[in-house]
Design a protein around this motif. Structure first.
Motif, PDB file in Angstrom:
ATOM      1  N   TRP A  60      43.170  43.380  48.011  1.00  0.00           N
ATOM      2  CA  TRP A  60      42.345  42.605  47.074  1.00  0.00           C
ATOM      3  C   TRP A  60      42.676  41.109  47.057  1.00  0.00           C
ATOM      4  O   TRP A  60      41.941  40.328  46.492  1.00  0.00           O
ATOM      5  CB  TRP A  60      42.474  43.181  45.658  1.00  0.00           C
ATOM      6  N   ARG A  61      43.811  40.744  47.609  1.00  0.00           N
ATOM      7  CA  ARG A  61      44.239  39.347  47.799  1.00  0.00           C
ATOM      8  C   ARG A  61      44.620  38.617  46.524  1.00  0.00           C
ATOM      9  O   ARG A  61      45.625  37.926  46.479  1.00  0.00           O
ATOM     10  CB  ARG A  61      43.177  38.538  48.560  1.00  0.00           C
ATOM     11  N   ASP A  62      43.779  38.716  45.488  1.00  0.00           N
ATOM     12  CA  ASP A  62      44.077  37.988  44.258  1.00  0.00           C
ATOM     13  C   ASP A  62      43.328  38.624  43.097  1.00  0.00           C
ATOM     14  O   ASP A  62      42.604  39.607  43.268  1.00  0.00           O
ATOM     15  CB  ASP A  62      43.723  36.499  44.386  1.00  0.00           C
ATOM     16  N   VAL A  63      43.506  38.065  41.903  1.00  0.00           N
ATOM     17  CA  VAL A  63      42.886  38.608  40.705  1.00  0.00           C
ATOM     18  C   VAL A  63      41.366  38.577  40.813  1.00  0.00           C
ATOM     19  O   VAL A  63      40.671  39.495  40.354  1.00  0.00           O
ATOM     20  CB  VAL A  63      43.369  37.823  39.467  1.00  0.00           C
ATOM     21  N   GLY A  64      40.832  37.527  41.434  1.00  0.00           N
ATOM     22  CA  GLY A  64      39.385  37.452  41.607  1.00  0.00           C
ATOM     23  C   GLY A  64      38.850  38.622  42.409  1.00  0.00           C
ATOM     24  O   GLY A  64      37.782  39.164  42.103  1.00  0.00           O
ATOM     25  N   GLY A  65      39.577  39.036  43.431  1.00  0.00           N
ATOM     26  CA  GLY A  65      39.164  40.186  44.227  1.00  0.00           C
ATOM     27  C   GLY A  65      39.173  41.468  43.417  1.00  0.00           C
ATOM     28  O   GLY A  65      38.292  42.325  43.565  1.00  0.00           O
ATOM     29  N   LEU A  66      40.183  41.617  42.539  1.00  0.00           N
ATOM     30  CA  LEU A  66      40.246  42.791  41.670  1.00  0.00           C
ATOM     31  C   LEU A  66      39.067  42.832  40.703  1.00  0.00           C
ATOM     32  O   LEU A  66      38.421  43.870  40.527  1.00  0.00           O
ATOM     33  CB  LEU A  66      41.555  42.784  40.870  1.00  0.00           C
ATOM     34  N   LEU A  67      38.793  41.698  40.082  1.00  0.00           N
ATOM     35  CA  LEU A  67      37.692  41.635  39.124  1.00  0.00           C
ATOM     36  C   LEU A  67      36.354  41.939  39.795  1.00  0.00           C
ATOM     37  O   LEU A  67      35.528  42.689  39.266  1.00  0.00           O
ATOM     38  CB  LEU A  67      37.653  40.252  38.476  1.00  0.00           C
ATOM     39  N   ALA A  68      36.135  41.342  40.953  1.00  0.00           N
ATOM     40  CA  ALA A  68      34.878  41.557  41.668  1.00  0.00           C
ATOM     41  C   ALA A  68      34.707  43.024  42.030  1.00  0.00           C
ATOM     42  O   ALA A  68      33.602  43.578  41.924  1.00  0.00           O
ATOM     43  CB  ALA A  68      34.837  40.692  42.920  1.00  0.00           C
ATOM     44  N   ASP A  69      35.792  43.680  42.437  1.00  0.00           N
ATOM     45  CA  ASP A  69      35.677  45.080  42.843  1.00  0.00           C
ATOM     46  C   ASP A  69      35.435  45.987  41.648  1.00  0.00           C
ATOM     47  O   ASP A  69      34.708  46.985  41.748  1.00  0.00           O
ATOM     48  CB  ASP A  69      36.929  45.520  43.601  1.00  0.00           C
ATOM     49  N   VAL A  70      36.014  45.664  40.494  1.00  0.00           N
ATOM     50  CA  VAL A  70      35.741  46.447  39.287  1.00  0.00           C
ATOM     51  C   VAL A  70      34.258  46.371  38.941  1.00  0.00           C
ATOM     52  O   VAL A  70      33.625  47.379  38.595  1.00  0.00           O
ATOM     53  CB  VAL A  70      36.592  45.940  38.105  1.00  0.00           C
ATOM     54  N   ILE A  71      33.687  45.179  39.038  1.00  0.00           N
ATOM     55  CA  ILE A  71      32.268  45.016  38.738  1.00  0.00           C
ATOM     56  C   ILE A  71      31.409  45.705  39.794  1.00  0.00           C
ATOM     57  O   ILE A  71      30.418  46.381  39.476  1.00  0.00           O
ATOM     58  CB  ILE A  71      31.912  43.527  38.636  1.00  0.00           C
ATOM     59  N   ASP A  72      31.787  45.570  41.071  1.00  0.00           N
ATOM     60  CA  ASP A  72      31.045  46.253  42.130  1.00  0.00           C
ATOM     61  C   ASP A  72      31.073  47.766  41.924  1.00  0.00           C
ATOM     62  O   ASP A  72      30.081  48.461  42.179  1.00  0.00           O
ATOM     63  CB  ASP A  72      31.627  45.908  43.502  1.00  0.00           C
TER      64      ASP A  72
END
Length: 216
Positions: A60-72
């Motif tokens: 996920w690389r960073d927090v932004g990647g985690l957030l985006a994947d939760v929404i996806d």
């Protein structure tokens, strides 16, 4: 909170990859609910999920990647818009679903909304999710037109849906009012009355046409 561009994880992975993703995303949801987006960290998610932090960073690389994947992941749920037999019933049921989502886990829902203002990746994912949901819900307006409930088939589905659902968010998120079971129907009825009066006929949608992207 800053993000670095990252390629989104593959959707609907299988096997161990799916289990790891589920563990991590469950941890993200729990961390958001408890700490808000300001308290979300890669280390905290790794510790809560039981997935090694190296794996979390690599995928996920960073927090932004985690957030985006939760929404996806929310967009991957096999959700269907209500079909009650009337436009008023459909919009009321839709509002009830939204109200439930904002009251069952309000801290998580609000934290995720707030996160989209601090993460470009999360903002883009949220835009995709909303666009998909509006596109799905356009069928409510199409069915209503087929039943003769609307004066024109040129009703702007996006505008009508926003008019029906936005007051729910206004009451619960902006005003932080207590949920009122009567509001779902009240707000839906107001939007239907406006639609029947032609308030959403011939207006420009988000892409400049009568329906924008919603009816596609």
């Amino acid at each position: 909170m800053t993000d670095t561009p990252a390629t989104a994880p593959d959707r609907r992975p299988g096997g161990r990859t799916a289990r790891v993703r589920a563990q991590v995303l469950d941890a993200v949801r729990a961390e958001l609910a408890e700490r808000g987006h300001e308290g979300l960290t890669m280390e905290g998610v790794a510790a809560r999920s039981g997935v090694h932090r190296t794996t979390v960073y690599r995928r996920w690389r960073d927090v932004g990647g985690l957030l985006a994947d939760v929404i996806d992941a929310a967009g991957e749920i096999d959700w269907q818009p209500p079909d009650t037999g009337s436009l008023l019933g459909d919009l009321t049921a839709l509002n009830e679903e939204i109200q439930d989502s904002l009251t069952v886990r309000p801290s998580f829902a609000v934290a995720l909304m707030a996160a989209s203002f601090h993460s470009e990746q999360a903002a883009q994912a949220q835009t995709r999710l909303w666009a998909d949901r509006y596109a799905q819900c356009a069928v409510l307006v199409d069915r209503a037109a087929d039943r003769g409930e609307l004066p024109s088939r040129n009703t702007d589905a996006h505008a009508l849906l926003v008019a029906a659902t936005a007051p729910v968010y206004h009451q619960l998120v902006l005003l932080r009012a207590d949920p009122d079971p009567r509001n779902s129907r009240r707000f839906a009825a107001a939007a239907v009355s406006a639609a029947v009066a032609g308030a959403f006929t011939g207006t420009d949608g988000p892409s400049g046409g009568p329906h924008g992207d919603v009816g596609q």
